[in-house]
Scaffold this motif. Structure first.
Motif, PDB file in Angstrom:
ATOM      1  N   GLN A  10       0.302  -1.154   0.403  1.00 50.47           N
ATOM      2  CA  GLN A  10       0.175  -0.400   0.057  1.00 50.47           C
ATOM      3  C   GLN A  10       0.951   1.812   0.097  1.00 50.47           C
ATOM      4  O   GLN A  10       0.505   2.026  -0.058  1.00 50.47           O
ATOM      5  CB  GLN A  10      -1.029  -0.129   0.982  1.00 50.47           C
ATOM      6  CG  GLN A  10      -2.177  -0.280   0.997  1.00 50.47           C
ATOM      7  CD  GLN A  10      -3.245  -1.213   1.516  1.00 50.47           C
ATOM      8  OE1 GLN A  10      -2.066  -2.088   2.153  1.00 50.47           O
ATOM      9  NE2 GLN A  10      -3.835  -0.814   2.489  1.00 50.47           N
ATOM     10  N   ARG A  11       1.790   1.448   0.307  1.00 50.03           N
ATOM     11  CA  ARG A  11       2.520   2.503   1.132  1.00 50.03           C
ATOM     12  C   ARG A  11       3.404   2.955  -0.791  1.00 50.03           C
ATOM     13  O   ARG A  11       3.792   3.652  -1.350  1.00 50.03           O
ATOM     14  CB  ARG A  11       3.909   2.000   1.730  1.00 50.03           C
ATOM     15  CG  ARG A  11       3.220   2.663   2.942  1.00 50.03           C
ATOM     16  CD  ARG A  11       3.711   2.479   4.483  1.00 50.03           C
ATOM     17  NE  ARG A  11       4.852   3.811   4.004  1.00 50.03           N
ATOM     18  CZ  ARG A  11       5.634   3.801   5.351  1.00 50.03           C
ATOM     19  NH1 ARG A  11       5.408   3.282   6.145  1.00 50.03           N
ATOM     20  NH2 ARG A  11       6.349   4.694   5.681  1.00 50.03           N
ATOM     21  N   ALA A  12       4.126   1.309  -1.458  1.00 47.28           N
ATOM     22  CA  ALA A  12       4.725   1.828  -2.478  1.00 47.28           C
ATOM     23  C   ALA A  12       3.882   2.008  -3.926  1.00 47.28           C
ATOM     24  O   ALA A  12       4.529   2.801  -4.004  1.00 47.28           O
ATOM     25  CB  ALA A  12       5.064  -0.060  -2.883  1.00 47.28           C
ATOM     26  N   VAL A  13       2.751   2.108  -4.339  1.00 49.76           N
ATOM     27  CA  VAL A  13       1.539   2.631  -4.827  1.00 49.76           C
ATOM     28  C   VAL A  13       1.420   3.098  -4.511  1.00 49.76           C
ATOM     29  O   VAL A  13       1.027   4.209  -5.799  1.00 49.76           O
ATOM     30  CB  VAL A  13       0.858   0.664  -5.376  1.00 49.76           C
ATOM     31  CG1 VAL A  13       1.143  -0.121  -5.991  1.00 49.76           C
ATOM     32  CG2 VAL A  13      -0.227   1.244  -4.272  1.00 49.76           C
ATOM     33  N   THR A  14       1.854   3.936  -3.907  1.00 48.06           N
ATOM     34  CA  THR A  14       1.441   5.283  -3.741  1.00 48.06           C
ATOM     35  C   THR A  14       2.220   6.643  -3.232  1.00 48.06           C
ATOM     36  O   THR A  14       2.102   7.656  -3.340  1.00 48.06           O
ATOM     37  CB  THR A  14      -0.065   5.850  -2.450  1.00 48.06           C
ATOM     38  OG1 THR A  14       0.875   5.222  -1.133  1.00 48.06           O
ATOM     39  CG2 THR A  14      -0.789   4.895  -2.835  1.00 48.06           C
ATOM     40  N   ALA A  15       3.648   5.866  -3.017  1.00 48.57           N
ATOM     41  CA  ALA A  15       4.763   6.528  -2.492  1.00 48.57           C
ATOM     42  C   ALA A  15       5.389   7.242  -4.916  1.00 48.57           C
ATOM     43  O   ALA A  15       5.100   6.841  -5.190  1.00 48.57           O
ATOM     44  CB  ALA A  15       5.942   5.468  -2.170  1.00 48.57           C
ATOM     45  N   GLY A  16       5.721   8.928  -4.605  1.00 48.35           N
ATOM     46  CA  GLY A  16       6.041   8.871  -5.587  1.00 48.35           C
ATOM     47  C   GLY A  16       7.225   8.847  -5.521  1.00 48.35           C
ATOM     48  O   GLY A  16       8.191   7.677  -5.227  1.00 48.35           O
ATOM     49  N   ASP A  17       8.155   9.396  -6.947  1.00 49.81           N
ATOM     50  CA  ASP A  17       9.732   9.273  -7.115  1.00 49.81           C
ATOM     51  C   ASP A  17       9.955   8.135  -7.816  1.00 49.81           C
ATOM     52  O   ASP A  17      11.424   7.738  -7.920  1.00 49.81           O
ATOM     53  CB  ASP A  17      10.383   9.697  -6.160  1.00 49.81           C
ATOM     54  CG  ASP A  17      10.805  11.356  -5.913  1.00 49.81           C
ATOM     55  OD1 ASP A  17      10.139  12.181  -7.162  1.00 49.81           O
ATOM     56  OD2 ASP A  17      11.677  11.544  -4.491  1.00 49.81           O
ATOM     57  N   ASP A  18       8.975   7.001  -8.369  1.00 51.42           N
ATOM     58  CA  ASP A  18      10.313   6.059  -9.091  1.00 51.42           C
ATOM     59  C   ASP A  18      10.768   6.100 -10.073  1.00 51.42           C
ATOM     60  O   ASP A  18      11.697   5.553 -10.572  1.00 51.42           O
ATOM     61  CB  ASP A  18       8.655   4.845  -9.109  1.00 51.42           C
ATOM     62  CG  ASP A  18       7.844   4.632  -7.435  1.00 51.42           C
ATOM     63  OD1 ASP A  18       8.901   3.969  -7.330  1.00 51.42           O
ATOM     64  OD2 ASP A  18       6.856   4.290  -7.590  1.00 51.42           O
ATOM     65  N   TYR A  19      10.075   7.034 -11.275  1.00 51.27           N
ATOM     66  CA  TYR A  19      10.329   7.372 -12.490  1.00 51.27           C
ATOM     67  C   TYR A  19      10.569   6.143 -13.587  1.00 51.27           C
ATOM     68  O   TYR A  19      11.686   5.582 -14.155  1.00 51.27           O
ATOM     69  CB  TYR A  19      11.927   8.358 -12.310  1.00 51.27           C
ATOM     70  CG  TYR A  19      11.656   9.764 -11.722  1.00 51.27           C
ATOM     71  CD1 TYR A  19      10.269  10.530 -12.293  1.00 51.27           C
ATOM     72  CD2 TYR A  19      11.794   9.846 -10.493  1.00 51.27           C
ATOM     73  CE1 TYR A  19      10.670  11.074 -11.626  1.00 51.27           C
ATOM     74  CE2 TYR A  19      11.387  10.907 -10.150  1.00 51.27           C
ATOM     75  CZ  TYR A  19      10.362  11.519 -10.306  1.00 51.27           C
ATOM     76  OH  TYR A  19      10.207  13.333  -9.662  1.00 51.27           O
ATOM     77  N   GLN A  20       9.395   4.986 -13.308  1.00 46.24           N
ATOM     78  CA  GLN A  20       9.738   3.928 -13.917  1.00 46.24           C
ATOM     79  C   GLN A  20       8.534   4.372 -15.143  1.00 46.24           C
ATOM     80  O   GLN A  20       8.034   5.213 -14.939  1.00 46.24           O
ATOM     81  CB  GLN A  20       9.385   2.596 -13.086  1.00 46.24           C
ATOM     82  CG  GLN A  20      10.650   2.034 -12.396  1.00 46.24           C
ATOM     83  CD  GLN A  20      11.628   2.023 -12.681  1.00 46.24           C
ATOM     84  OE1 GLN A  20      11.554   1.189 -14.102  1.00 46.24           O
ATOM     85  NE2 GLN A  20      12.839   2.507 -12.988  1.00 46.24           N
ATOM     86  N   ILE A  21       8.413   3.231 -15.788  1.00 44.90           N
ATOM     87  CA  ILE A  21       6.408   3.429 -16.924  1.00 44.90           C
ATOM     88  C   ILE A  21       6.066   2.742 -16.615  1.00 44.90           C
ATOM     89  O   ILE A  21       5.832   1.529 -16.492  1.00 44.90           O
ATOM     90  CB  ILE A  21       7.471   3.207 -17.933  1.00 44.90           C
ATOM     91  CG1 ILE A  21       8.409   4.539 -18.506  1.00 44.90           C
ATOM     92  CG2 ILE A  21       6.271   3.312 -19.221  1.00 44.90           C
ATOM     93  CD1 ILE A  21       9.454   4.946 -19.829  1.00 44.90           C
ATOM     94  N   ALA A  22       4.510   2.467 -16.354  1.00 40.69           N
ATOM     95  CA  ALA A  22       3.713   2.700 -16.500  1.00 40.69           C
ATOM     96  C   ALA A  22       2.698   2.347 -17.589  1.00 40.69           C
ATOM     97  O   ALA A  22       2.381   3.668 -18.366  1.00 40.69           O
ATOM     98  CB  ALA A  22       2.231   2.379 -14.949  1.00 40.69           C
ATOM     99  N   PHE A  23       2.204   1.456 -18.515  1.00 40.05           N
ATOM    100  CA  PHE A  23       2.142   1.221 -19.267  1.00 40.05           C
ATOM    101  C   PHE A  23       0.987  -0.111 -19.547  1.00 40.05           C
ATOM    102  O   PHE A  23       1.063  -1.054 -19.399  1.00 40.05           O
ATOM    103  CB  PHE A  23       2.647   1.528 -20.654  1.00 40.05           C
ATOM    104  CG  PHE A  23       3.768   0.009 -20.630  1.00 40.05           C
ATOM    105  CD1 PHE A  23       5.012  -0.178 -20.096  1.00 40.05           C
ATOM    106  CD2 PHE A  23       3.407  -0.926 -22.021  1.00 40.05           C
ATOM    107  CE1 PHE A  23       5.145  -1.525 -19.761  1.00 40.05           C
ATOM    108  CE2 PHE A  23       4.101  -1.891 -21.897  1.00 40.05           C
ATOM    109  CZ  PHE A  23       5.559  -2.512 -21.120  1.00 40.05           C
ATOM    110  N   THR A  24       0.254   0.503 -20.660  1.00 39.92           N
ATOM    111  CA  THR A  24      -0.820  -0.073 -21.111  1.00 39.92           C
ATOM    112  C   THR A  24      -0.681  -1.165 -22.824  1.00 39.92           C
ATOM    113  O   THR A  24      -0.467  -0.568 -23.629  1.00 39.92           O
ATOM    114  CB  THR A  24      -1.979  -0.427 -21.211  1.00 39.92           C
ATOM    115  OG1 THR A  24      -2.687   0.545 -22.189  1.00 39.92           O
ATOM    116  CG2 THR A  24      -2.708   0.560 -19.825  1.00 39.92           C
ATOM    117  N   ALA A  25      -1.018  -2.516 -22.524  1.00 41.16           N
ATOM    118  CA  ALA A  25      -1.051  -3.384 -23.785  1.00 41.16           C
ATOM    119  C   ALA A  25      -1.636  -4.555 -24.314  1.00 41.16           C
ATOM    120  O   ALA A  25      -2.035  -4.715 -23.427  1.00 41.16           O
ATOM    121  CB  ALA A  25       0.419  -3.697 -24.204  1.00 41.16           C
ATOM    122  N   SER A  26      -0.982  -5.254 -25.758  1.00 43.62           N
ATOM    123  CA  SER A  26      -2.063  -6.232 -25.381  1.00 43.62           C
ATOM    124  C   SER A  26      -1.061  -6.858 -24.420  1.00 43.62           C
ATOM    125  O   SER A  26      -0.258  -7.450 -23.798  1.00 43.62           O
ATOM    126  CB  SER A  26      -1.625  -7.573 -26.333  1.00 43.62           C
ATOM    127  OG  SER A  26      -2.035  -5.967 -28.161  1.00 43.62           O
TER     128      SER A  26
END
Ligand code: ADP
Ligand code: MG
Length: 307
Positions: free
Chosen positions: A253-269
């Motif tokens: 719960q903390r990880a998914v709301t913490a900022g500053d990751d600078y990774q990429i979230a995307f949608t695809a097949s």
């Protein structure tokens, strides 16, 4: 050391094509036929995005990389950047040398050069504002708005490490090994955006965002821009071993709301594999939900907010 001395000594050596060695009023922005020019800007401020005691090279790299992260999420290859500095009057030559060195290292790593900027002094906190330019083949930039019902949702890297590093700086109690602690702090100080993944991302992603405010908050941007709902399966979210050790039961719960990751979230097949992890899916509706074993977890604050 005056403004012009600082520019000539520390920044002119970083100047690239079109910058005239930082000796003119302006720069020329080189163009590339058949490519769109993508631009983004992000500032980092002492006491908000980094600590005044952080090493100067890591401050420089963070300032640059938070911008490279935006470009990568759009499928763009970075080429140039502008640098705006508000320097406290107390800044020393050693500090500036370290700062310029951090930029030099990242310029080499990512193939970017300095195009220009502005340098001023302030009685307030140190602030570093960067504007970065990148190229993407014409019409191929990845928007937030392209998610389709039936897509899978993926994320690069791990989630929350930077937030863990920040928690350690804020003196949160922990029993991590020095290696684990240092790994989290390193991610807070110097993010590692997946810049080299941008070209491959372009060919698969329907929608994409860089994770800067928090995974749930940033997926929320895709959901609203695309007019869809995103469901995240908690058990699939990649968390590092040190972060699990730091935050235990509440790590997810903390990880998914913490900022500053600078990774990429995307949608695809669905069914893709690569340097990313599948964490959920795109369904009809709106908003973002986090589920753990079929139970939906309420999220009161999906990410970092300045105001
Ligand atoms: P002006 O007075 O026209 O604003 P400046 O004296 O501020 O010009 O800047 C002179 C040159 O140095 C310009 O090419 C500018 O882009 C460059 N420059 C100034 N500060 C920086 C910086 N922090 N990083 C990179 N280039 C800079
Ligand atoms: Mg100026």
């Amino acid at each position: 050391m005056d403004e012009f001395g600082i520019i000539a000594r520390y920044f002119a050596p970083l100047a690239g094509e079109g910058a005239f060695g930082l000796t003119d009023d302006v720069a020329l922005l080189p163009r590339r036929a058949d490519y769109d020019l993508v631009v983004t800007t992000d500032a980092i401020v002492e006491g908000v995005d980094f600590f005044g005691f952080d090493p100067p090279d890591s401050i420089a790299r963070k300032a640059l990389r938070v911008n490279l992260s935006d470009l990568a999420a759009k499928g763009a290859e970075p080429v140039h950047y502008l640098l705006n500095l508000s320097l406290p009057h107390t800044v020393t030559p050693d500090w500036l040398a370290g700062f310029a060195d951090g930029l030099a290292q990242d310029q080499k790593q990512y193939g970017v050069t300095l195009l220009g900027g502005d340098t001023g002094a302030t009685d307030g906190p140190l602030s570093v504002s960067i504007t970065a330019f990148g190229f993407v083949p014409k019409g191929k930039m990845i928007r937030r708005s392209g998610a389709r019902v039936g897509d899978s949702v993926y994320v690069t890297g791990v989630v929350g490490d930077s937030g863990g590093g920040l928690a350690i700086f804020r003196r949160e109690a922990h029993s991590l090994s020095d290696t684990g602690r240092d790994a989290l702090i390193a991610r807070y100080r110097v993010p590692e955006p997946p810049v080299s993944f941008a070209a491959a991302l372009r060919d698969i992603a329907h929608a994409s965002v860089d994770v800067s405010d928090g995974l749930i908050a940033d997926l929320g941007h895709i959901a609203s821009a695309s007019g869809v709902r995103i469901t995240v399966e908690g058990a699939l979210v990649p968390l590092s071993a040190p972060l699990r050790a730091l935050w235990g039961e509440s790590a997810l719960q903390r990880a998914v709301t913490a900022g500053d990751d600078y990774q990429i979230a995307f949608t695809a097949s669905p069914g893709l594999s690569g340097p990313f992890t599948r964490i959920g899916q795109v369904v009809k509706g709106q908003g973002v939900s986090l589920g753990i074993g079929g139970q939906e977890i309420a999220i009161s604050r999906p990410g970092y907010r300045h105001f």
